[in-house]
Structure formats: C-alpha cells, structure tokens
Write an enzyme that holds these catalytic residues in place. Sequence first.
Site: not given
Ligand code: LLP
Length: 352
Positions: A199, A238, A274, A278, A305, A334
Amino acid sequence: VYDLATVEQHARAIGSMKSLSRALYAIKANSHPGVLRCVAAAGLSFECVSRQEVERVRESVPGLDPDRILFTPNFAPRSEYEWALAEGVRLTVDNLYVLRAWPEMFRGRDLFVRIDTGQGHGHHQHVRTAGAHSKFGVPLFEAGELAAATDAAGARIVGLHAHTGSGHFDVPSWVETAKALAGVAEGLPSVDTLDLGGGLGVPDRPGRAPLDLAALDRALAAFREQHPRFQLWLEPGRFVVAAGGVLLARVTQLKGKGAFRYRGLATGMNSLIRPALYGAYHEIVNLTRLDEPAEHVFTIVGPICESGDVLGHDRLLPPSREGDVLLVANAGAYGSVMSSHYNLRPPAGEIT
Ligand code: LLP
C-alpha cells in the site's frame, strides 16, 4: 522502459527498514523477469497471488528458496492450494471456507491467515481492500472461529496478514493494522509474524511529498518494542517499481475540437489502464521538445475505441507534433501487468 537502478534503489530502501524482519515484493505490480532478479538481488522476498506468479518468480530467480515466496491467493480453486503446498511455498488463506471445506489438505501445515481489519485505505475505492464490500480476508467478527477451524484441520497459524489498500501515505495506518492483527493473535499463541501488506504510496504529481519511510520504520519499531512477540513483514509493490518505469509513445495525430486540443499517441489504455480505471494521474512530458515552453493545454489520448482512452486531461505541454515522443511517468507499477490486447492492439513492449 524500466530503469533497474531506480528499482534497486527503492528495493534497498525497503530492505533497509530496521523494523522489518522481511520485506516481500508484491509481484502483481510488475512481474518482468529483469525486475524480479533485481529485487531478489536487493534481498527482498516475494508475494504472489497466482500459481503463474509463483512460477514466474521461480523461473526468473533460479535457486530461490521456496520459503522466500508467500502465496496469497483469493477465491482460487482448490487445486492451486494443493499445488502450492506440494511446492513448499508459504501459504496464506483468506477465508474460513478453505479450512472447513478442505481440512485434510492443511493437516500438519503452518499457515498465514489474511484478516480483514475493517479499515480500508487507498487512492481509489477499487483498491481499498477492507470492509464488508471487499472480498478479501477473514472479517474480525469471524476471528474467534479461526482457532477452532485450524485445530480441526490439524494446521497451525504462524502468521497473520492484512493488506488494507493501495497507494496511500498514512503512516499510522500500518501501525493500526499491526495493532488489529496483534489483537487477533491474542487467541492464537502460535502466531509469531504479522504481515502488514503493501500500500505504500508514490507521489503522482511533481511537488507532492513522498511517503516518509523513516517515520514508518520508527513507528513500526515502536510497535515491535511494545510487542516483542512478533516479527513484522511488509509487502510493497508500487513503491518498489512505480518510479522505475515510463511509458514512451509517439504522437500519431493532432486534432482540435471546440475548446479541446487532442494529441493522439500510438498506445493508450491498452498499455496503461490506470487513468481510465481509477482516474489516476500520470505526469506526461514531451521528450522531443524538452527545451520548448509549454504553451498549450492538451488532452492526451490513445488509439483505442473508447471515450475513456485518455492518458491525461488538461496537460500543459509544448506544441506537440506528429512523431514526437511523449513520456508517461510512474508507469513501472501496474502498467504492463494490467495491459491488454483490446482492439487487438498489442500493448507497449517492455525493455530494461
Ligand atoms: N499485498 C497484497 C495482499 C495486495 O493485494 C497488494 C496489492 C499488495 C501487497 C501490494 O500493494 P501496493 O504496495 O502495490 O500498493 N492496480 C491498482 C493497485 C491494486 C493493488 C492490489 N493489491 C493500481 O494500479 O493502483
């Protein structure tokens, strides 16, 4: 285009957090083999959500100890759990159903359990993964049933896991998650690890403050001092890769329509969904005219399209011409992993 030095720098920043016993890179953010090798060399472990992700890690990083992979599937078929256990990777279950419906599979196993702490965070509703509207995790109101379900299956819960959402900067939230998991662990004496998920946000606009990683480290270290029973893990995706990747595309066509100046690119939501999905903001610059003044406001669109195929609204740029190369920033996370062949247009290739 990925810059592995930038990826390595971010991976090492996470790896050097003293409060963490382990940092796992969430490969869903970017599963390019070169990126995985770079992250492994920086000492990080891996979090995977599908058999294919686990296999990608193993193919990309030969000889990796299976213990360095945490497999966290959600609503996956039974066969994927059987496969993972046979392969010796660590497994997270996120539903009491699997323990109750397939107990024999877990006999004698050490497991992680994903908890829904009820408190979601994140840059968009789609990425807030807590609360009843979210399909993830065992809710707190079922936590009391966990011990009985794992005992009946003959398994042991060694770790509790939560991921409350993606792309936020709220340092106390990770401590709140740790506290919520520690509360659940009171009834589960075999738990020695709390995995606080990912996150960790990355600023999308110039001038925005980055996540205060040192403050997060201090806050988690303070938690550990109060709860020496637990090791802490974190699973950033991320944060490790976003800034290490850009999308490059040439301008294809120019159009003016009423008050709008459109600049079309050779790729769009098929390479980076993205903004469409979003409303995410990605900085865009004209690489061909870096020295020219930004005089006009443009809408930057792709060739797909769909009216939603917009990479950037109201962007101040130099007067861009056919053939100019535009750069879309923060595309390392992503980006390619969420790309598609919609309209049968191949998405951008990946190079390091
Ligand atoms: N751990 C779990 C169990 C997760 O479901 C996720 C992301 C992470 C770690 C890593 O999260 P991060 O550090 O990348 O925020 N497609 C979306 C983000 C979806 C994240 C899903 N789970 C975007 O482009 O913002």
